[in-house]
Design an enzyme around this catalytic site. Structure first.
Site, mmCIF file in Angstrom:
data_model
loop_
_atom_site.group_PDB
_atom_site.id
_atom_site.type_symbol
_atom_site.label_atom_id
_atom_site.label_comp_id
_atom_site.label_asym_id
_atom_site.label_seq_id
_atom_site.Cartn_x
_atom_site.Cartn_y
_atom_site.Cartn_z
ATOM 1 C CB THR A 99 56.029 43.888 95.723
ATOM 2 O OG1 THR A 99 57.125 43.174 95.151
ATOM 3 C CG2 THR A 99 54.921 42.904 96.062
ATOM 4 C CD GLU A 100 53.675 46.965 100.054
ATOM 5 O OE1 GLU A 100 52.515 47.337 99.804
ATOM 6 O OE2 GLU A 100 53.964 46.210 101.002
#
Length: 206
Positions: A99-100
């Protein structure tokens, strides 16, 4: 009829690229050249192109790479070691990384978050991470930070992820609830979704 050298080379290149068998050259008594893929022992043949070995599998038969952890095998050991050292599920670390940064070790956000787990400069300094673009140091720092947040929020994963994204002070300021920020509201379910899929994938028979 004699075939000019350049024309012959062009023909050979085309046939060699498309043929599925060896190509032979036959020179007749009058000097004319014949190309054939039929090998005969009663004729003097010179092989001018060799059959290319067949692929083990056609492209359509090759199995796609599995999503999730398998997408970034080069970081699997780093993540596994950090997960072991900080007693965290490896799938959780992978979900945060996905996600990051989507596994880009040189990812840099407009706010200054950097590396695989997008550590902010002050956070990285507090965690003792000297090089945020070093995958091993970044993942260890991110894992340590997640562990700290889990303890702070009594192992509530949603609040932990919200704090990872927006900062623990922001979560506390909103009454220990996910802040009403669009980015954080998207971030928490995104990480949880990846985490659940990776957990399910890990349980499937291999």
């Amino acid at each position: 009829m004699k075939v000019p050298a350049l024309v012959l080379l062009s023909i050979l290149a085309t046939i060699a690229d498309e043929a599925r068998s060896d190509i032979y050259q036959v020179v007749s008594a009058n000097g004319s050249i014949t190309l054939t893929n039929i090998h005969r022992t009663d004729r003097k043949l010179v092989r001018v192109a060799r059959e290319r070995p067949a692929l083990a599998k056609a492209p359509s038969q090759v199995k796609p790479i599995r999503k999730g952890v398998a997408k970034a095998p080069r970081y699997a050991l780093i993540v596994a070691q950090a997960a072991f050292d900080y007693d965290l599920p490896a799938e959780l670390l992978h979900a945060v990384i996905k996600t990051e940064s989507n596994y880009d070790p040189f990812a840099l956000s407009p706010k200054g978050a950097a590396g695989l787990m997008q550590l902010m400069p002050d956070t990285a300094k507090d965690l003792g991470v000297q090089d945020v673009f070093d995958p091993a140091a970044n993942v260890r720092g991110g894992a340590r930070y997640l562990k700290r947040l889990l303890k702070m929020f009594d192992n509530d994963l949603s609040l932990t992820l919200a704090a990872y994204n927006a900062g623990p002070g922001t979560v506390l300021a909103h009454g220990s609830a996910i802040p009403p920020y669009p980015e954080t509201q998207r971030y928490v379910p995104s990480v949880l979704g990846h985490y659940q899929r990776l957990q399910a994938d890990a349980k499937r028979p291999r």
